[in-house]
Design an enzyme around this catalytic site. Sequence first.
Site, PDB file in Angstrom:
ATOM      1  N   ASP A 149     -12.059  -3.277  -2.193  1.00 10.92           N
ATOM      2  CA  ASP A 149     -10.748  -3.275  -2.507  1.00 10.92           C
ATOM      3  C   ASP A 149     -10.589  -4.160  -3.699  1.00 10.92           C
ATOM      4  OD1 ASP A 149      -8.079  -2.611  -2.685  1.00 10.92           O
ATOM      5  OD2 ASP A 149      -7.682  -3.063  -0.367  1.00 10.92           O
ATOM      6  N   GLY A 184      -6.471   3.199  -8.262  1.00 10.14           N
ATOM      7  CA  GLY A 184      -6.279   3.730  -9.609  1.00 10.14           C
ATOM      8  C   GLY A 184      -6.385   2.737 -10.897  1.00 10.14           C
ATOM      9  N   ASP A 185      -6.323   1.472 -10.587  1.00 14.08           N
ATOM     10  CA  ASP A 185      -6.517   0.633 -11.618  1.00 14.08           C
ATOM     11  C   ASP A 185      -7.878   0.701 -12.325  1.00 14.08           C
ATOM     12  OD1 ASP A 185      -4.083  -0.415 -11.000  1.00 14.08           O
ATOM     13  OD2 ASP A 185      -4.873  -2.668 -10.537  1.00 14.08           O
ATOM     14  N   ASP A 204      -1.343   2.892  -2.946  1.00 15.45           N
ATOM     15  CA  ASP A 204      -1.340   3.144  -1.438  1.00 15.45           C
ATOM     16  C   ASP A 204      -0.215   4.376  -1.289  1.00 15.45           C
ATOM     17  OD1 ASP A 204      -2.816   1.206  -1.365  1.00 15.45           O
ATOM     18  OD2 ASP A 204      -1.769   0.275   0.187  1.00 15.45           O
TER      19      ASP A 204
HETATM   20  C1  GAL Z   1      -4.824  -2.099  -0.400  1.00 22.58           C
HETATM   21  C2  GAL Z   1      -5.600  -0.739   0.191  1.00 22.58           C
HETATM   22  C3  GAL Z   1      -5.195  -0.166   1.255  1.00 22.58           C
HETATM   23  C4  GAL Z   1      -5.463  -1.280   2.135  1.00 22.58           C
HETATM   24  C5  GAL Z   1      -4.717  -2.672   2.104  1.00 22.58           C
HETATM   25  C6  GAL Z   1      -5.292  -3.605   2.902  1.00 22.58           C
HETATM   26  O1  GAL Z   1      -5.109  -2.469  -1.599  1.00 22.58           O
HETATM   27  O2  GAL Z   1      -5.230   0.156  -0.915  1.00 22.58           O
HETATM   28  O3  GAL Z   1      -5.775   1.295   1.588  1.00 22.58           O
HETATM   29  O4  GAL Z   1      -6.901  -1.297   2.362  1.00 22.58           O
HETATM   30  O5  GAL Z   1      -5.015  -2.869   0.564  1.00 22.58           O
HETATM   31  O6  GAL Z   1      -5.023  -4.938   2.671  1.00 22.58           O
END
Ligand code: GAL
Length: 393
Positions: A149, A184-185, A204
């Site tokens: 992430d 997407g960033d 998301d």
């Molecule tokens: C977001 C990610 C999600 C999930 C979440 C967990 O940034 O896009 O799919 O992983 O963090 O904290």
Amino acid sequence: MVKQFTLLVALILFVVIANAQKYPNMAPRPPMGWNSWNFFDCRVTEANIKRMADAMASNGMKEAGYEYIVIDDCWQKSRDKDGYIVADKVKFPSGIKALADYVHSKGLKFGIYSDAGLQTCQKRPGSAGYEDKDAQRYAEWGVDYLKYDWCNTGGMTAPVQYSKMRDALYRAQRPIVFSICTGGDAQPWLWGDTVGQLWRSTQDIQDRFATGHGVMKIFDEMSRIRIYNKPNAWNDPDMLQAGNIGLNETQSRTHFTLWCMMSAPLMAGNNLLLMEPAILKILTNKKAIAIDQDKLGIPCFLWANANGIEAWLKPLADGGYAVCFLNRSKQHATLHFNWQQQVMDPDYKKTYNIDGGYTVFDIWHNKELGSTKESITSTIKGQDVLFVLLKKQ
Ligand code: GAL
């Protein structure tokens, strides 16, 4: 002396290049599996991961091609004195290695989550500065898939951070699918190809259909970057929400159809134990999945707009096509469509001649609909699709 120097330079170059690569051919088809985030959020535990693995191994999903069980955020707790990551012992009392072994014993593969920054999105320890230690642990535990992430990364550059983990995974010597998740960033479709096997291309997905950042919004965002999709380098429109409470059965079916039309990774995001039979039927439809997994990996493009119904076309490796007639409105709409047309793919600049020589098969109603010689007439419910396969006769 000169010769020795040249040899030394060649050796250094070899080591650098050998390290600077992703594992080859790890995802020739879009990865399929299940991820904990959309349903369990931070409430993920060893017990519920095991239950999901049991369900996937026995409910027909495994046979249909789903293979990864991925724990998302919140499994981590701290780092030990040597800097190695420590799992939350309350949520995962047997440890991550034992859980990976369990998932493997079901004939499935095991995935985990971390973050390129100092902390994950849920404020657990991130991997920045610990890439090699984390990669080493993942390899020891038997991890097969890493979702990585992009939270708490102030001042960092995405391609640099992601390349560090790619190289650490390579050095750890276990082939691990690397799932880039910048939401997407930093436009990962421009550099992700040499770094990972797939990249999240949008923020998301919400558990909604036509509102907010739900299914339809993401589908529209994705069509702008379809050209970057290819085997081992997939645009990832995010995990499925099919079967979660925000979508009804029709919306779940449309959602799944659109993801298959895009050649998207298919990561279920619902509770596999509470799933209605109708949802399981959607998630395991073999013809729909074969379209998703088609080896060309060309995402659909908009072919026509007739009477408020959009026709999306996806060319397939056997010379056939998948076509999705999409009714975005909440009202029924009637489709009258003449198949025999010349169609130009606006991005790939390729022309397809659809003549009368194809059979037409309705995927969700599981029936033949004649051939492309005849025009097609059909009523499509609000927010529903008519999803068909054209096969050369
Ligand atoms: C977001 C990610 C999600 C999930 C979440 C967990 O940034 O896009 O799919 O992983 O963090 O904290």
